[in-house]
Design an enzyme around this catalytic site. Structure first.
Site, PDB file in Angstrom:
ATOM      1  N   ILE A   1     103.105 -13.340 -54.383  1.00  0.00           N
ATOM      2  CA  ILE A   1     103.814 -13.193 -53.115  1.00  0.00           C
ATOM      3  C   ILE A   1     105.267 -13.601 -53.309  1.00  0.00           C
ATOM      4  O   ILE A   1     105.550 -14.685 -53.838  1.00  0.00           O
ATOM      5  CB  ILE A   1     103.181 -14.088 -52.020  1.00  0.00           C
ATOM      6  CG1 ILE A   1     101.686 -13.821 -51.873  1.00  0.00           C
ATOM      7  CG2 ILE A   1     103.895 -13.874 -50.676  1.00  0.00           C
ATOM      8  CD1 ILE A   1     101.313 -12.483 -51.306  1.00  0.00           C
TER       9      ILE A   1
ATOM     10  N   ILE B   1      98.918 -32.038 -46.340  1.00  0.00           N
ATOM     11  CA  ILE B   1      98.652 -33.390 -46.857  1.00  0.00           C
ATOM     12  C   ILE B   1      99.833 -34.320 -46.612  1.00  0.00           C
ATOM     13  O   ILE B   1      99.667 -35.535 -46.540  1.00  0.00           O
ATOM     14  CB  ILE B   1      98.299 -33.310 -48.351  1.00  0.00           C
ATOM     15  CG1 ILE B   1      97.599 -34.611 -48.812  1.00  0.00           C
ATOM     16  CG2 ILE B   1      99.518 -32.984 -49.204  1.00  0.00           C
ATOM     17  CD1 ILE B   1      96.874 -34.485 -50.116  1.00  0.00           C
TER      18      ILE B   1
ATOM     19  N   GLY C   1     102.914 -24.945 -47.518  1.00  0.00           N
ATOM     20  CA  GLY C   1     102.992 -24.172 -48.762  1.00  0.00           C
ATOM     21  C   GLY C   1     103.790 -22.885 -48.603  1.00  0.00           C
ATOM     22  O   GLY C   1     104.287 -22.578 -47.515  1.00  0.00           O
ATOM     23  N   GLN C   2     103.872 -22.110 -49.706  1.00  0.00           N
ATOM     24  CA  GLN C   2     104.707 -20.895 -49.707  1.00  0.00           C
ATOM     25  C   GLN C   2     104.272 -19.929 -48.613  1.00  0.00           C
ATOM     26  O   GLN C   2     105.102 -19.445 -47.835  1.00  0.00           O
ATOM     27  CB  GLN C   2     104.599 -20.187 -51.072  1.00  0.00           C
ATOM     28  CG  GLN C   2     105.500 -18.971 -51.178  1.00  0.00           C
ATOM     29  CD  GLN C   2     105.072 -17.971 -52.238  1.00  0.00           C
ATOM     30  OE1 GLN C   2     103.944 -18.030 -52.766  1.00  0.00           O
ATOM     31  NE2 GLN C   2     105.940 -17.046 -52.554  1.00  0.00           N
TER      32      GLN C   2
ATOM     33  N   GLY D   1      97.222 -26.504 -45.339  1.00  0.00           N
ATOM     34  CA  GLY D   1      98.209 -26.132 -46.362  1.00  0.00           C
ATOM     35  C   GLY D   1      99.415 -25.446 -45.748  1.00  0.00           C
ATOM     36  O   GLY D   1     100.043 -24.587 -46.357  1.00  0.00           O
TER      37      GLY D   1
ATOM     38  N   TYR E   1      91.702 -21.890 -61.748  1.00  0.00           N
ATOM     39  CA  TYR E   1      92.133 -21.281 -60.484  1.00  0.00           C
ATOM     40  C   TYR E   1      91.262 -20.070 -60.163  1.00  0.00           C
ATOM     41  O   TYR E   1      90.732 -19.936 -59.064  1.00  0.00           O
ATOM     42  CB  TYR E   1      93.599 -20.871 -60.596  1.00  0.00           C
ATOM     43  CG  TYR E   1      94.210 -20.231 -59.373  1.00  0.00           C
ATOM     44  CD1 TYR E   1      94.680 -18.922 -59.422  1.00  0.00           C
ATOM     45  CD2 TYR E   1      94.340 -20.940 -58.185  1.00  0.00           C
ATOM     46  CE1 TYR E   1      95.276 -18.336 -58.314  1.00  0.00           C
ATOM     47  CE2 TYR E   1      94.937 -20.357 -57.066  1.00  0.00           C
ATOM     48  CZ  TYR E   1      95.405 -19.054 -57.143  1.00  0.00           C
ATOM     49  OH  TYR E   1      95.997 -18.465 -56.044  1.00  0.00           O
TER      50      TYR E   1
END
Ligand code: VAH
Length: 311
Positions: free
Chosen positions: A169, A33, A9-10, A6, A139
């Site tokens: 975040i 991915i 991601g952020q 990942g 989640y």
């Protein structure tokens, strides 16, 4: 040597760049991915990996030979509610693959949990490290399940698993996608771009937050801590501030006096936010491995606005 899932991601992007500064580009392998588009990752070593593909994950680990895996690949809260079964598949099937690889190749293991691992029946203020965890979002279900599974792999198989219950975040390098706390990132970008923001989270909705630099520093501090001294592992409460939209707007107005905040509340994300704590207690993280965030709302606001202005 560290492999990151990942990585696009952020958190993944800034985790990759920080770890490369510390350990060298050749010792950090970001995967995700799809090919990275962000300039921080483009043109440097990278591998495509769908974390649901165990064989591919084994192939990459055998080739790169890491000693640590940082499993950042997951769908966030609002996205999970749109497709709960895909969320379970990615967040849990991906996690099991990463834990199995950590067990098989004796890797040190990190995965982020979240304040989303708490639910309505959790004490909302000064939420302790060990308490009731009955989230009602997919989640949150995947985060509690992940915490329990990571602890199981530690006690049952001796895998050195460690985790952090992250708050929202806040960062300016890569805007997040599909989160409930994303309002607290969008507000800064909109303040610079348009001088106004319409929040999908209502006023007086308190949530824990942390600036990205503190989040990355917390990961590195936890992973460098002496494992024999950790009473907890998956996962530590960490937070730098508890804020709500009006507080952020007031801080922004110190820099942009005529900034305007309005509301168009999204019932789904407002419902998710309402099920989370107002303010969690980070005492265990501070005492067990020296968690020490440096950014409060004022310093984070100044940093965010300055960085976005200069983009
Ligand atoms: C989300 N940013 O909003 C993530 C995080 C605590 C929030 O888990 O889903």
């Amino acid at each position: 040597r560290i492999i990151i899932t990942g990585a696009g991601g952020q958190i993944g992007i800034e985790l990759t760049t920080t770890l490369r500064e510390i350990y060298g580009v050749e010792n950090v392998l970001p995967t995700d991915i799809k090919e990275p588009t962000h300039e921080a990752l483009a043109g440097k070593p990278f591998e495509t990996l769908d974390v649901r593909d165990h064989a591919r994950m084994v192939e990459i680990v055998k080739d790169f030979q890491p000693d640590t895996i940082m499993h950042m690949a997951a769908l966030l809260s609002a996205t999970c509610e749109k497709d709960p079964f895909l969320a379970w598949d990615i967040n849990m099937h991906g996690l099991v693959n990463a834990l199995e690889v950590a067990r098989e190749f004796k890797l040190k293991f990190f995965a982020p949990s979240s304040i989303a691992a708490f639910g309505d029946s959790t004490p909302k203020d000064n939420t302790p490290q060990v308490t009731i965890q009955r989230p009602n979002t997919m989640y949150g279900v995947t985060k509690v399940s992940a915490e329990l599974l990571c602890d199981y792999y530690h006690t049952k198989f001796g895998v050195d698993t460690r985790g952090l219950r992250f708050p929202g975040i806040i960062s300016h390098v890569q805007e997040p996608g599909g989160g409930t706390t994303d309002y607290a990132v969008e507000i800064y970008f909109e303040a610079i771009r348009n001088g106004r923001y319409t929040s999908f989270i209502d006023k007086d909705t308190y949530m824990d937050m942390m600036f990205m630099d503190d989040a990355i520093a917390a990961i590195n501090k936890l992973m460098s801590a002496d494992g024999s001294k950790l009473k907890d592992r998956n996962a530590f409460n960490v937070s730098a501030m508890s804020i709500e939209p009006e507080m952020v707007a007031a801080e922004i107005r110190k820099h942009i006096p005529d900034f305007e905040l309005s509301y168009d509340v999204d019932p789904v994300r407002q419902g998710i936010a309402g099920s989370w704590p107002n303010q969690i207690d980070s005492t265990e993280a501070r005492e067990q491995w020296g968690f020490d965030p440096q950014y409060d709302l004022a310093k984070m606001t100044e940093t965010m606005l300055e960085a976005i202005k200069n983009k």
